[in-house]
Design an enzyme around this catalytic site. Structure first.
Site, PDB file in Angstrom:
ATOM      1  N   THR A 149     -15.925   1.569  -1.384  1.00  0.00           N
ATOM      2  CA  THR A 149     -16.077   0.459  -2.341  1.00  0.00           C
ATOM      3  C   THR A 149     -15.170  -0.720  -1.994  1.00  0.00           C
ATOM      4  OG1 THR A 149     -14.550   1.695  -3.730  1.00  0.00           O
ATOM      5  CG2 THR A 149     -16.882   1.767  -4.353  1.00  0.00           C
ATOM      6  N   HIS A 187     -18.350   6.251   8.041  1.00  0.00           N
ATOM      7  CA  HIS A 187     -19.460   6.566   7.139  1.00  0.00           C
ATOM      8  C   HIS A 187     -20.288   5.288   7.030  1.00  0.00           C
ATOM      9  CE1 HIS A 187     -21.752   8.056   3.783  1.00  0.00           C
ATOM     10  NE2 HIS A 187     -21.093   7.419   2.851  1.00  0.00           N
ATOM     11  N   ASP A 219     -25.347  12.431   4.175  1.00  0.00           N
ATOM     12  CA  ASP A 219     -23.971  12.659   3.719  1.00  0.00           C
ATOM     13  C   ASP A 219     -23.900  12.544   2.187  1.00  0.00           C
ATOM     14  OD1 ASP A 219     -21.018  12.850   4.701  1.00  0.00           O
ATOM     15  OD2 ASP A 219     -20.991  11.279   3.184  1.00  0.00           O
ATOM     16  N   SER A 278       0.846  -1.201   0.000  1.00  0.00           N
ATOM     17  CA  SER A 278       0.000   0.000   0.000  1.00  0.00           C
ATOM     18  C   SER A 278       0.882   1.253   0.000  1.00  0.00           C
ATOM     19  CB  SER A 278      -0.883  -0.011   1.255  1.00  0.00           C
ATOM     20  OG  SER A 278      -1.298   1.299   1.555  1.00  0.00           O
TER      21      SER A 278
HETATM   22  N1  LIG Z   1     -12.420  12.046   3.074  1.00  0.00           N
HETATM   23  C1  LIG Z   1     -13.055  12.459   4.159  1.00  0.00           C
HETATM   24  O1  LIG Z   1     -12.690  13.457   4.752  1.00  0.00           O
HETATM   25  C2  LIG Z   1     -14.232  11.720   4.722  1.00  0.00           C
HETATM   26  C3  LIG Z   1     -14.341  10.358   4.564  1.00  0.00           C
HETATM   27  N2  LIG Z   1     -15.282   9.661   5.262  1.00  0.00           N
HETATM   28  C4  LIG Z   1     -15.345   8.237   5.142  1.00  0.00           C
HETATM   29  O2  LIG Z   1     -14.104   7.691   5.646  1.00  0.00           O
HETATM   30  C5  LIG Z   1     -13.777   6.485   4.953  1.00  0.00           C
HETATM   31  C6  LIG Z   1     -12.391   6.620   4.359  1.00  0.00           C
HETATM   32  O3  LIG Z   1     -12.421   7.614   3.355  1.00  0.00           O
HETATM   33  P1  LIG Z   1     -11.125   8.486   3.001  1.00  0.00           P
HETATM   34  O4  LIG Z   1     -10.383   8.803   4.249  1.00  0.00           O
HETATM   35  O5  LIG Z   1     -11.608   9.582   2.106  1.00  0.00           O
HETATM   36  O6  LIG Z   1     -10.270   7.441   2.150  1.00  0.00           O
HETATM   37  P2  LIG Z   1      -8.919   7.706   1.329  1.00  0.00           P
HETATM   38  O7  LIG Z   1      -9.193   7.341  -0.088  1.00  0.00           O
HETATM   39  O8  LIG Z   1      -8.357   9.047   1.638  1.00  0.00           O
HETATM   40  O9  LIG Z   1      -7.925   6.636   1.964  1.00  0.00           O
HETATM   41  C7  LIG Z   1      -8.170   5.271   1.872  1.00  0.00           C
HETATM   42  C8  LIG Z   1      -7.100   4.511   2.625  1.00  0.00           C
HETATM   43  O10 LIG Z   1      -7.437   3.126   2.603  1.00  0.00           O
HETATM   44  C9  LIG Z   1      -6.327   2.397   2.091  1.00  0.00           C
HETATM   45  N3  LIG Z   1      -6.776   1.192   1.432  1.00  0.00           N
HETATM   46  C10 LIG Z   1      -7.125   1.008   0.130  1.00  0.00           C
HETATM   47  N4  LIG Z   1      -7.442  -0.281  -0.068  1.00  0.00           N
HETATM   48  C11 LIG Z   1      -7.295  -0.894   1.138  1.00  0.00           C
HETATM   49  C12 LIG Z   1      -7.437  -2.237   1.578  1.00  0.00           C
HETATM   50  N5  LIG Z   1      -7.809  -3.208   0.730  1.00  0.00           N
HETATM   51  N6  LIG Z   1      -7.188  -2.517   2.867  1.00  0.00           N
HETATM   52  C13 LIG Z   1      -6.808  -1.550   3.748  1.00  0.00           C
HETATM   53  N7  LIG Z   1      -6.630  -0.257   3.374  1.00  0.00           N
HETATM   54  C14 LIG Z   1      -6.878   0.045   2.090  1.00  0.00           C
HETATM   55  C15 LIG Z   1      -5.633   3.377   1.161  1.00  0.00           C
HETATM   56  O11 LIG Z   1      -4.292   2.954   0.949  1.00  0.00           O
HETATM   57  P3  LIG Z   1      -3.477   3.274  -0.429  1.00  0.00           P
HETATM   58  O12 LIG Z   1      -2.694   4.509  -0.141  1.00  0.00           O
HETATM   59  O13 LIG Z   1      -2.612   2.084  -0.633  1.00  0.00           O
HETATM   60  O14 LIG Z   1      -4.514   3.453  -1.514  1.00  0.00           O
HETATM   61  C16 LIG Z   1      -5.718   4.644   1.998  1.00  0.00           C
HETATM   62  O15 LIG Z   1      -4.758   4.630   3.013  1.00  0.00           O
HETATM   63  C17 LIG Z   1     -14.896   6.283   3.928  1.00  0.00           C
HETATM   64  O16 LIG Z   1     -15.859   5.483   4.529  1.00  0.00           O
HETATM   65  C18 LIG Z   1     -15.428   7.697   3.710  1.00  0.00           C
HETATM   66  O17 LIG Z   1     -16.766   7.741   3.241  1.00  0.00           O
HETATM   67  C19 LIG Z   1     -16.139  10.273   6.151  1.00  0.00           C
HETATM   68  C20 LIG Z   1     -16.074  11.609   6.356  1.00  0.00           C
HETATM   69  C21 LIG Z   1     -15.194  12.458   5.575  1.00  0.00           C
HETATM   70  C1  LIG Z   2     -18.276  16.272   1.609  1.00  0.00           C
HETATM   71  C2  LIG Z   2     -17.530  15.027   1.271  1.00  0.00           C
HETATM   72  C3  LIG Z   2     -17.479  13.995   2.389  1.00  0.00           C
HETATM   73  O1  LIG Z   2     -18.782  13.549   2.694  1.00  0.00           O
HETATM   74  C4  LIG Z   2     -16.889  14.661   3.609  1.00  0.00           C
HETATM   75  C5  LIG Z   2     -15.519  15.234   3.568  1.00  0.00           C
HETATM   76  O2  LIG Z   2     -17.583  14.804   4.587  1.00  0.00           O
HETATM   77  C6  LIG Z   2     -16.661  12.801   1.910  1.00  0.00           C
HETATM   78  O3  LIG Z   2     -17.249  11.715   1.718  1.00  0.00           O
HETATM   79  O4  LIG Z   2     -15.433  12.945   1.697  1.00  0.00           O
HETATM   80 MG   LIG Z   3     -19.413  14.060   4.585  1.00  0.00          MG
HETATM   81 MG   LIG Z   4     -19.166  11.466   2.300  1.00  0.00          MG
END
Ligand SMILES: NC(=O)C1=CN([C@@H]2O[C@H](COP(=O)(O)OP(=O)(O)OC[C@H]3O[C@@H](n4cnc5c(N)ncnc54)[C@H](OP(=O)(O)O)[C@@H]3O)[C@@H](O)[C@H]2O)C=CC1
Ligand SMILES: CC[C@](O)(C(C)=O)C(=O)O
Ligand SMILES: [Mg+2]
Ligand SMILES: [Mg+2]
Length: 337
Positions: free
Chosen positions: A85, A109, A192, A52
């Site tokens: 996903t 989420h 959301d 990763s």
């Molecule tokens: N972005 C945000 O601010 C927000 C996100 N969320 C929720 O938080 C969750 C994470 O989103 P987000 O932080 O945006 O994700 P990111 O895309 O920023 O990060 C995903 C992470 O998961 C890793 N990953 C990918 N595949 C796997 C696997 N098979 N096993 C373990 N780790 C893996 C990736 O590693 P690699 O670097 O190798 O790809 C990366 O470190 C989601 O459910 C999202 O809806 C909720 C609120 C806000």
């Molecule tokens: C607004 C996008 C978001 O829902 C968040 C940052 O809260 C996400 O899924 O990244």
């Molecule tokens: Mg959000």
């Molecule tokens: Mg969201």
């Protein structure tokens, strides 16, 4: 209907400090949760596949990194912060075999639980701690002694203490400094998705791009159009953020306010509202989730095409040039992750 809001005094940090927490994923949210929990005295391990890209980042920050399966096996609380996903595959392959009775499965989420893509056994707690902001802001606020408000929800309370544990976790990432609002997986997921599609990401990006196109197609300079349609939006939204739409209207000129009141409803008219209702319906009936899962399984052909089209939009080239002249523009979001 009033919501329940919990603050630092309502949460016992000791509960999460007594557990080992596996944070699966180290991206936007994962790095923020893991670093802040660690700084709050919690024993944290990161779960990432071999190879990763995130592994070196977590290791550089002094965190211990294992495979998702090994991290899940060690932990009492497993927080899933991998892409929505990917979560059902990670769950089936690495978490479910290591999810023994008494453990807790946490999410940032509710997508996979709301749409039945993950079905945990009845003898574990299932809860959510979902910061209402991007992960990099969650971390910055924590470091600054503040916090981003978050939503907490309990889907399954096998232990009878799932809410207390979720609040303790929220305290560990600074969420209860700002306030943790009690909700459900269904409400968090549907609102959301609606917010990011219709208003925050989809609606706002389309509004900005369309305004820029109208001005530049009419012969105005792209630089001037960029300032009007994108740059100043932050300043206007900051005013709304501080004091609502009323505060923004108080602060702008009366010419702007008259234009806002008389023209705004022509831009966002009843057709747009009907379309928003349709988008909400697709979220509620699962159509959006089915489409997104199928798109992902097909290798994301539309997603990649639309991403490339967005990146090639003329507003991006103009913006990159102009932002180079703006010494005051904030540091890049890649700095902390
Ligand atoms: N972005 C945000 O601010 C927000 C996100 N969320 C929720 O938080 C969750 C994470 O989103 P987000 O932080 O945006 O994700 P990111 O895309 O920023 O990060 C995903 C992470 O998961 C890793 N990953 C990918 N595949 C796997 C696997 N098979 N096993 C373990 N780790 C893996 C990736 O590693 P690699 O670097 O190798 O790809 C990366 O470190 C989601 O459910 C999202 O809806 C909720 C609120 C806000
Ligand atoms: C607004 C996008 C978001 O829902 C968040 C940052 O809260 C996400 O899924 O990244
Ligand atoms: Mg959000
Ligand atoms: Mg969201």
């Amino acid at each position: 209907m009033s919501v329940e809001v919990y603050y630092d005094d309502d949460a016992d940090l000791g509960l999460i400090q007594a557990k080992k927490v596996a944070v699966i994923g180290y991206g936007s949210q994962g790095h923020a949760h893991a670093l802040s929990l660690r700084d709050s005295g919690v024993d944290v391990v990161i779960g990432l596949p071999e190879g990763s890209k995130s592994r070196p980042k977590a290791e550089e920050q002094g965190l211990r990194v294992l495979t998702p399966a090994d991290a899940a096996a060690e932990a009492d609380v497993i927080m899933v912060l991998a892409p929505d996903t990917a979560q059902r595959h990670i769950y089936a392959e690495s978490i479910a075999p290591n999810l023994s009775a008494g453990k807790a499965l946490f999410f940032g989420h509710g997508f996979n639980i709301r749409y039945g893509l993950i079905k945990p056994p009845a003898d574990v707690d299932v809860a959510m701690v979902a910061p209402k902001g991007p992960g990099h802001l969650v971390r910055r606020q924590y470091v600054d002694g503040k916090g981003v408000p978050c939503l907490v929800a309990v889907e399954q309370d096998a232990s009878g203490t799932a809410l207390a544990l979720a609040l303790s976790y929220a305290k560990g990432i600074g969420g209860t400094r700002a306030g943790a609002i009690r909700t459900t997986f269904t409400e968090e997921t549907e609102t959301d998705l609606f917010g990011e599609q219709a208003v925050l990401c989809g609606g706002a990006a389309a509004l900005v791009q369309t305004g820029f196109e109208v001005l530049t197609e009419a012969g105005y300079a792209p630089e001037v159009a960029y300032f009007e349609c994108l740059h100043e939006l932050k300043l206007i939204v900051d005013l709304m953020y501080e004091g609502g739409i009323a505060r923004m209207r108080y602060s702008v000129s009366d010419t702007a306010e008259y234009g806002d009141l008389s023209r705004g409803p022509r831009v966002i008219d009843s057709r747009v509202k009907d379309e928003m209702r349709k988008i909400l319906g697709e979220i509620q009936n699962g159509e959006f989730a089915r489409e997104w899962v199928a798109e992902d399984e097909a290798g994301r052909p539309n997603f990649s095409k639309w991403q490339a089209e967005g990146a090639a939009h003329p507003i991006e080239e103009t913006g990159a040039k102009l932002r180079g002249m703006m010494s005051w523009v904030d540091r890049p979001i890649t700095e902390t992750a």
